[in-house]
Design a protein around this motif. Structure first.
Motif, PDB file in Angstrom:
ATOM      1  N   ASN A   1       0.789  -1.233   0.000  1.00  0.00           N
ATOM      2  CA  ASN A   1       0.000   0.000   0.000  1.00  0.00           C
ATOM      3  C   ASN A   1       0.832   1.301   0.000  1.00  0.00           C
ATOM      4  N   PRO A   2       1.667   1.566   1.011  1.00  0.00           N
ATOM      5  CA  PRO A   2       2.370   2.858   1.040  1.00  0.00           C
ATOM      6  C   PRO A   2       3.840   2.779   0.641  1.00  0.00           C
ATOM      7  N   VAL A   3       4.232   1.738  -0.101  1.00  0.00           N
ATOM      8  CA  VAL A   3       5.655   1.502  -0.344  1.00  0.00           C
ATOM      9  C   VAL A   3       6.326   2.692  -1.029  1.00  0.00           C
ATOM     10  N   ALA A   4       5.689   3.286  -2.009  1.00  0.00           N
ATOM     11  CA  ALA A   4       6.302   4.414  -2.719  1.00  0.00           C
ATOM     12  C   ALA A   4       6.410   5.638  -1.822  1.00  0.00           C
TER      13      ALA A   4
ATOM     14  N   SER B   1      -1.851   3.906  -8.074  1.00  0.00           N
ATOM     15  CA  SER B   1      -0.591   4.229  -7.398  1.00  0.00           C
ATOM     16  C   SER B   1       0.610   3.986  -8.300  1.00  0.00           C
ATOM     17  N   ALA B   2       0.531   2.957  -9.138  1.00  0.00           N
ATOM     18  CA  ALA B   2       1.627   2.686 -10.084  1.00  0.00           C
ATOM     19  C   ALA B   2       1.815   3.875 -11.024  1.00  0.00           C
ATOM     20  N   ILE B   3       0.704   4.374 -11.563  1.00  0.00           N
ATOM     21  CA  ILE B   3       0.770   5.514 -12.486  1.00  0.00           C
ATOM     22  C   ILE B   3       1.235   6.773 -11.751  1.00  0.00           C
ATOM     23  N   ALA B   4       0.687   7.017 -10.562  1.00  0.00           N
ATOM     24  CA  ALA B   4       1.039   8.215  -9.797  1.00  0.00           C
ATOM     25  C   ALA B   4       2.510   8.212  -9.397  1.00  0.00           C
ATOM     26  N   THR B   5       3.051   7.044  -9.070  1.00  0.00           N
ATOM     27  CA  THR B   5       4.465   6.942  -8.701  1.00  0.00           C
ATOM     28  C   THR B   5       5.361   7.397  -9.844  1.00  0.00           C
ATOM     29  N   LEU B   6       5.044   6.959 -11.052  1.00  0.00           N
ATOM     30  CA  LEU B   6       5.824   7.379 -12.226  1.00  0.00           C
ATOM     31  C   LEU B   6       5.699   8.884 -12.460  1.00  0.00           C
ATOM     32  N   ILE B   7       4.504   9.415 -12.277  1.00  0.00           N
ATOM     33  CA  ILE B   7       4.282  10.847 -12.501  1.00  0.00           C
ATOM     34  C   ILE B   7       5.084  11.678 -11.503  1.00  0.00           C
TER      35      ILE B   7
ATOM     36  N   ALA C   1      -5.052   6.614  -0.976  1.00  0.00           N
ATOM     37  CA  ALA C   1      -6.302   6.373  -0.259  1.00  0.00           C
ATOM     38  C   ALA C   1      -7.173   5.330  -0.939  1.00  0.00           C
ATOM     39  N   GLY C   2      -6.806   4.903  -2.146  1.00  0.00           N
ATOM     40  CA  GLY C   2      -7.577   3.876  -2.834  1.00  0.00           C
ATOM     41  C   GLY C   2      -7.571   2.541  -2.116  1.00  0.00           C
ATOM     42  N   TYR C   3      -6.666   2.387  -1.142  1.00  0.00           N
ATOM     43  CA  TYR C   3      -6.601   1.142  -0.367  1.00  0.00           C
ATOM     44  C   TYR C   3      -7.504   1.166   0.864  1.00  0.00           C
ATOM     45  N   VAL C   4      -8.272   2.239   1.043  1.00  0.00           N
ATOM     46  CA  VAL C   4      -9.150   2.372   2.202  1.00  0.00           C
ATOM     47  C   VAL C   4     -10.011   1.131   2.463  1.00  0.00           C
ATOM     48  N   PRO C   5     -10.680   0.554   1.450  1.00  0.00           N
ATOM     49  CA  PRO C   5     -11.571  -0.581   1.729  1.00  0.00           C
ATOM     50  C   PRO C   5     -10.861  -1.835   2.233  1.00  0.00           C
ATOM     51  N   LEU C   6      -9.531  -1.863   2.200  1.00  0.00           N
ATOM     52  CA  LEU C   6      -8.811  -3.058   2.639  1.00  0.00           C
ATOM     53  C   LEU C   6      -9.065  -3.355   4.112  1.00  0.00           C
ATOM     54  N   SER C   7      -9.227  -2.314   4.924  1.00  0.00           N
ATOM     55  CA  SER C   7      -9.467  -2.537   6.349  1.00  0.00           C
ATOM     56  C   SER C   7     -10.876  -3.030   6.615  1.00  0.00           C
ATOM     57  N   ALA C   8     -11.760  -2.930   5.642  1.00  0.00           N
ATOM     58  CA  ALA C   8     -13.085  -3.544   5.750  1.00  0.00           C
ATOM     59  C   ALA C   8     -13.071  -4.945   5.145  1.00  0.00           C
ATOM     60  N   LEU C   9     -12.335  -5.098   4.059  1.00  0.00           N
ATOM     61  CA  LEU C   9     -12.299  -6.370   3.350  1.00  0.00           C
ATOM     62  C   LEU C   9     -11.568  -7.452   4.139  1.00  0.00           C
TER      63      LEU C   9
ATOM     64  N   SER D   1       4.869  -2.450   6.368  1.00  0.00           N
ATOM     65  CA  SER D   1       4.939  -1.583   5.193  1.00  0.00           C
ATOM     66  C   SER D   1       5.985  -0.497   5.374  1.00  0.00           C
ATOM     67  N   SER D   2       6.195  -0.046   6.613  1.00  0.00           N
ATOM     68  CA  SER D   2       7.214   0.966   6.864  1.00  0.00           C
ATOM     69  C   SER D   2       8.611   0.366   6.893  1.00  0.00           C
TER      70      SER D   2
END
Length: 423
Positions: free
Chosen positions: A239-242, A303-309, A336-344, A367-368
């Motif tokens: 999730n927050p690797v980048a 996140s993949a696209i945003a990291t490159l940008i 923040a697109g990973y928000v639903p993971l804590s529900a899933l 992750s840190s």
């Protein structure tokens, strides 16, 4: 133990347990102190002579410490209660900070820095996640998701937005070391507010299982008893690797394009401010289009696209603060697109939701650790460009993994249950 059931105050209606409001305020203040170092500590140490490998090692050890403390925080609450758990965390953070600055950074003794930063890393998860466990026990089921969302909101607001923002203004005025000392003021004040002013009751006898060893081990055994939970933890780690990786090398990278440390800290703060806002956006959106869809496309692919940008924006536009601000804000939104993971994730193990949440906390901590470990081990071999593409690949792999995180009951749409959280 007070429980939020039929209270009708404004705070209760929006999902904040009114009996714990001082705890929420204390968390914000405490996390400001933790966040004062965000985004600048690694380049500062490198500038003073610490190698990038040693800097990465220090942050990796810190990540391991936070992962362990986050995983243990719930067990500590069930053993000694939330206030004592938070007090232990506060004391460890204060002691670790004093020794880290006074005996570590001052004389630039790396071995002392490594040990004392580890102690510091054990402190804040016990304080913050100890309170989170308290919130879990004190909130009615119908408001639990909202309460969780508010917790992550205030935690991120203090650590990732207000803390770096304040540091961006204090460093040019009082310097780096004095800014670190300032963290003691905020964490102490936050501790007093969250522990001393918080009068909510907690009945330890109602939550203690009597077999602490068995409950503790469930947080690990669920990883092989429920393989999908393990896959979900992997996605959480990615999730927050980048973002964590950028904190290590992006400030130095941006210097080559004319960006100052203050500008970087403001950009870093803006990234998380946008992430906080989009926590709510993706919380609502995922209810409409599904949890997995949101995680895979907005979280993983986005996140993949945003990291490159983010990486290539200064190469294309040079020292253009506006374009860089747009780039990091896009990264914050996709984070923040990973928000639903804590529900899933807890929904993948409906009979062991507590253990699943422990596994999720473990993933959050690890992750840190992953990002500094990757940067430290790869940057000399493949350079910053190669490290960025490793991040991109991980995000895409995480998106593919998400497709396999189907709920036990296939007739239930994973977007039918709303739950907000944070990264």
């Amino acid at each position: 133990m007070e429980k939020l059931t039929d209270k009708h105050t404004f705070l209760d209606k929006i999902g904040i347990p009114s009996n714990l409001i001082w705890g929420f305020i204390g968390i914000i203040i405490f996390m400001i102190g933790e966040g004062l170092e965000q985004g600048w500590l690694s380049p500062y140490l490198i500038e003073r002579g610490v190698t990038i490998e040693n800097s990465s090692l220090m942050f990796s050890v810190y990540g391991i410490a936070t992962a362990i403390a986050a995983w243990l925080s719930g067990v500590f609450v069930q053993t000694i209660g939330p206030k004592k758990t938070m007090l232990v965390g506060l004391i460890m953070f204060i002691i670790g900070t004093i020794l880290f600055i006074g005996l570590g950074i001052g004389p630039l003794n790396f071995h002392v820095m490594l040990l004392t930063y580890l102690v510091r890393g054990l402190g804040y998860p016990l304080f913050a996640f100890g309170f989170l466990t308290w919130v879990t026990y004190s909130t009615g089921q119908n408001k639990l998701a909202s309460a969780m969302g508010w917790f992550y909101f205030v935690m991120s607001l203090g650590m990732n937005v207000v803390g770096p923002f304040i540091a961006g203004y204090t460093i040019p005025v009082i310097g780096n070391i004095q800014t670190l000392w300032l963290s003691l003021f905020f964490v102490t004040l936050g501790g007093i507010v969250a522990i001393a002013l918080n009068r909510a009751k907690f009945d330890l006898s109602k939550v203690s299982s009597g077999n602490k060893k068995e409950e503790l081990l469930k947080g690990i055994t669920i990883l092989y008893r429920k393989p999908k939970v393990s896959l979900g933890v992997l996605v959480k780690i990615i999730n927050p690797v980048a973002v964590f990786g950028f904190a290590i090398f992006l400030p130095t990278y941006l210097v080559d394009y004319g960006f100052s440390t203050s500008e970087w800290l403001q950009l870093y703060s803006a990234m998380f401010m946008v992430a906080i806002i989009f926590n709510v956006v993706f919380g609502f959106l995922s209810d409409k289009i599904g949890w997995r869809t949101t995680i895979a496309w907005f979280g993983g692919v986005g996140s993949a696209i945003a990291t490159l940008i983010v990486y290539y924006t200064p190469q294309v536009f040079g020292h253009n603060y506006t374009m860089m601000l747009i780039a990091v804000c896009l990264s914050g939104a996709t984070l923040a697109g990973y928000v639903p993971l804590s529900a899933l994730l807890p929904s993948l193990a409906p009979k062991d939701k507590g253990a699943a949440m422990s596994a999720l906390n473990l993933g959050s901590g690890l992750s840190s650790f992953l990002a500094p470990a990757l940067v430290g081990s790869l940057i000399r071999i493949i350079g910053t460009n190669g490290v960025v593409f490793v991040f991109v690949i991980l995000y895409l792999v995480g998106a593919v993994i998400t497709a396999f995180l189907k709920l036990p009951n296939e007739t239930v749409n994973d977007g039918d249950i709303k739950q907000t959280a944070s990264v």
